[in-house]
Scaffold this motif. Structure first.
Motif, PDB file in Angstrom:
ATOM      1  N   PRO A   1      -0.189  25.929 -17.088  1.00 33.95           N
ATOM      2  CA  PRO A   1      -0.466  25.126 -15.993  1.00 33.95           C
ATOM      3  C   PRO A   1       0.164  23.632 -15.879  1.00 33.95           C
ATOM      4  O   PRO A   1       0.328  23.099 -16.806  1.00 33.95           O
ATOM      5  CB  PRO A   1      -1.976  25.103 -15.858  1.00 33.95           C
ATOM      6  N   TRP A   2       0.522  23.285 -14.568  1.00 33.90           N
ATOM      7  CA  TRP A   2       1.195  21.851 -14.195  1.00 33.90           C
ATOM      8  C   TRP A   2       0.022  20.976 -14.849  1.00 33.90           C
ATOM      9  O   TRP A   2      -1.020  21.131 -14.754  1.00 33.90           O
ATOM     10  CB  TRP A   2       1.404  21.942 -12.921  1.00 33.90           C
ATOM     11  N   GLN A   3       0.405  20.154 -15.685  1.00 34.68           N
ATOM     12  CA  GLN A   3      -0.301  19.176 -16.413  1.00 34.68           C
ATOM     13  C   GLN A   3      -0.284  17.563 -15.820  1.00 34.68           C
ATOM     14  O   GLN A   3      -1.169  17.089 -15.993  1.00 34.68           O
ATOM     15  CB  GLN A   3      -0.089  19.037 -17.805  1.00 34.68           C
ATOM     16  N   ASN A   4       0.625  17.250 -14.982  1.00 36.78           N
ATOM     17  CA  ASN A   4       0.980  16.043 -14.600  1.00 36.78           C
ATOM     18  C   ASN A   4       0.226  15.988 -13.148  1.00 36.78           C
ATOM     19  O   ASN A   4       0.505  16.451 -12.193  1.00 36.78           O
ATOM     20  CB  ASN A   4       2.430  15.670 -14.626  1.00 36.78           C
ATOM     21  N   ALA A   5      -0.751  14.978 -13.146  1.00 34.66           N
ATOM     22  CA  ALA A   5      -1.401  14.580 -11.792  1.00 34.66           C
ATOM     23  C   ALA A   5      -1.011  13.209 -11.248  1.00 34.66           C
ATOM     24  O   ALA A   5      -1.439  12.777 -10.166  1.00 34.66           O
ATOM     25  CB  ALA A   5      -2.890  14.665 -12.059  1.00 34.66           C
ATOM     26  N   ASP A   6       0.012  12.571 -11.686  1.00 28.62           N
ATOM     27  CA  ASP A   6       0.419  11.336 -11.401  1.00 28.62           C
ATOM     28  C   ASP A   6       1.298  11.443 -10.377  1.00 28.62           C
ATOM     29  O   ASP A   6       1.673  10.410  -9.637  1.00 28.62           O
ATOM     30  CB  ASP A   6       0.780  10.556 -12.553  1.00 28.62           C
ATOM     31  N   VAL A   7       2.035  12.587  -9.896  1.00 30.91           N
ATOM     32  CA  VAL A   7       3.031  12.400  -9.027  1.00 30.91           C
ATOM     33  C   VAL A   7       2.611  12.706  -7.642  1.00 30.91           C
ATOM     34  O   VAL A   7       1.457  13.155  -7.429  1.00 30.91           O
ATOM     35  CB  VAL A   7       4.125  13.545  -9.530  1.00 30.91           C
TER      36      VAL A   7
ATOM     37  N   SER B   1       0.845  -1.280   0.066  1.00 34.87           N
ATOM     38  CA  SER B   1       0.061  -0.172   0.111  1.00 34.87           C
ATOM     39  C   SER B   1       0.833   1.250   0.004  1.00 34.87           C
ATOM     40  O   SER B   1       0.404   2.291  -0.552  1.00 34.87           O
ATOM     41  CB  SER B   1      -1.119   0.029   1.164  1.00 34.87           C
ATOM     42  N   THR B   2       2.241   0.992   0.535  1.00 31.86           N
ATOM     43  CA  THR B   2       3.211   2.402   0.593  1.00 31.86           C
ATOM     44  C   THR B   2       3.396   2.705  -0.969  1.00 31.86           C
ATOM     45  O   THR B   2       3.652   3.950  -1.240  1.00 31.86           O
ATOM     46  CB  THR B   2       4.111   2.127   1.353  1.00 31.86           C
ATOM     47  N   LEU B   3       3.439   1.803  -1.964  1.00 29.60           N
ATOM     48  CA  LEU B   3       3.850   2.000  -3.377  1.00 29.60           C
ATOM     49  C   LEU B   3       2.773   2.962  -3.993  1.00 29.60           C
ATOM     50  O   LEU B   3       3.281   3.350  -4.825  1.00 29.60           O
ATOM     51  CB  LEU B   3       3.892   0.746  -4.091  1.00 29.60           C
ATOM     52  N   LYS B   4       1.773   3.005  -3.252  1.00 27.94           N
ATOM     53  CA  LYS B   4       0.618   3.726  -3.931  1.00 27.94           C
ATOM     54  C   LYS B   4       0.607   5.391  -3.557  1.00 27.94           C
ATOM     55  O   LYS B   4       0.155   6.265  -4.175  1.00 27.94           O
ATOM     56  CB  LYS B   4      -0.822   3.560  -3.510  1.00 27.94           C
ATOM     57  N   ALA B   5       1.966   5.677  -2.924  1.00 32.81           N
ATOM     58  CA  ALA B   5       2.093   7.068  -2.511  1.00 32.81           C
ATOM     59  C   ALA B   5       2.763   7.969  -3.632  1.00 32.81           C
ATOM     60  O   ALA B   5       2.451   9.048  -3.449  1.00 32.81           O
ATOM     61  CB  ALA B   5       3.459   7.037  -1.254  1.00 32.81           C
ATOM     62  N   GLY B   6       3.151   7.118  -4.546  1.00 32.12           N
ATOM     63  CA  GLY B   6       3.568   8.003  -5.844  1.00 32.12           C
ATOM     64  C   GLY B   6       4.872   8.302  -5.874  1.00 32.12           C
ATOM     65  O   GLY B   6       5.658   8.088  -4.857  1.00 32.12           O
TER      66      GLY B   6
END
Length: 362
Positions: free
Chosen positions: A356-362, A34-39
């Motif tokens: 605007p910042w476009q990356n929402a995956d980090v 579950s910690t791997l989901k932290a990004g």
């Protein structure tokens, strides 16, 4: 012996034993997957603990702390105290633990005497503690849990009288919040901010010129500041008064805030704040953001950020690089201004808008 148990999310448990100027901190990661989901680049922190008269914490990055080690787990020891002139020296040992709590020799790292006072982030550690695939194949990961330890030794003897750390930043922060004897107001993004001319002038050469120079603004009305969000100006004032910068999280809004703070810091000559966010943004470059970062770096003379963008592009496929180049050219062309009044059809200025910042995956 002082023992504490912590339960941050994802579930972890920390035990601390402090003896004089020595501390042994064990962090049990319960629910590794579950910690791997932290990004990417996101650190999970232990509760603070004491050693040698200072406060510390351990940061665990399940996906590494940068692009170069994103397949590894990173571990850092972080000094929480805000220092002035005092050096804080420590020897640190980072160890992966087996199921019986014993250090694993092949994953035990001893450091030389470290000076945390010279580290900009006051943190030091092992960026490639263990590869995730090695941990997942090993016997040290059991029932989705594993443990590691950080052993801190402070060789410096504690003085007979412990001098508390400087709290000047708290006094100046209270001065800003109280608005006591403020003598200048700013209207930013529809919000009003009160401040002290002397503090602003002492910290920012731009504010010094505006408030005390030949063209100083003596109006009793609020000074209007355009092209700046109210939250960014508030963070800027907080830094000016306390020398503490707001930490950025992950996600599109937080990184956009970091971009705006870098631009604002450059605008008001706050070089330290600018360098802080330039360094942070170097760890948030991907295909969705590299063109924005390049424009930001060029406009605000950020050599390190520009270099990080080029390093990313060097590792990117030619097709993606070509698309990014087209995007940058298009962004520049949108804002080219022609001054026919003074120079006929000659283009005399290029003002590149920060996208605007476009990356929402980090």
């Amino acid at each position: 012996m002082a023992t504490t148990t912590t339960t941050p999310a994802p579930s972890t448990r920390s035990t601390v034993t402090t003896i004089a100027a020595e501390a042994y901190h064990v962090l049990n990661i319960n629910g590794y997957s579950s910690t791997l989901k932290a990004g990417r680049y996101y650190g999970l922190s232990s509760f603070p603990f004491s050693a040698g008269g200072h406060t510390w914490r351990v940061s665990y990055y399940p996906n590494g702390d940068r692009d170069s080690n994103n397949d590894c787990i990173s571990i850092f020891l972080v000094l929480e105290d805000i220092l002035t002139e005092e050096d804080v020296m420590a020897k640190v040992t980072f160890s992966l633990l087996d199921r019986y709590g014993n250090p694993v020799p092949s994953y035990t790292y001893h450091t030389q005497l470290l000076n945390f006072s010279t580290s900009p982030s006051r943190s030091m550690g092992i960026v490639k503690f263990i590869r995730r695939d090695e941990l997942e194949r090993s016997e040290y990961l059991n029932d989705d849990c594993f443990a590691f330890a950080v052993h801190v030794i402070i060789p410096k003897e504690k003085p007979s009288i412990v001098v508390p750390p400087s709290n000047m930043h708290l006094h100046y922060g209270d001065l800003l919040v109280s608005k006591e004897d403020t003598d200048v107001k700013f209207l930013v993004g529809g919000e009003m901010f009160a401040a002290h001319r002397l503090v602003l002038g002492a910290r920012s050469p731009v504010f010094k010129a505006e408030l005390f120079g030949p063209t100083k603004k003596d109006t009793i009305d609020a000074i209007q500041i355009d092209n700046l969000e109210a939250r960014v100006f508030k963070a800027l004032l907080d830094f000016i008064y306390t020398d503490i910068w707001p930490e950025i999280g992950h996600g599109e809004d937080n990184v956009a805030m970091a971009q705006q703070l870098l631009a604002a810091a450059d605008r008001y000559g706050l070089q330290r704040l600018k360098f802080v966010y330039e360094d942070k943004l170097c760890n948030h470059i991907d295909t969705g953001s590299v063109s924005t970062m390049l424009v930001l770096a060029e406009k605000h003379h950020c050599c390190k950020l520009k270099e990080a963008c080029f390093n990313f592009l060097d590792s990117t496929s030619p097709t993606i690089v070509e698309d990014l180049n087209s995007s940058i050219v298009a962004g520049e062309s949108e804002k080219m201004v022609s001054s026919s009044e003074n120079h006929g059809s000659q283009i005399n200025r290029i003002d590149i808008r920060i996208q605007p910042w476009q990356n929402a995956d980090v």
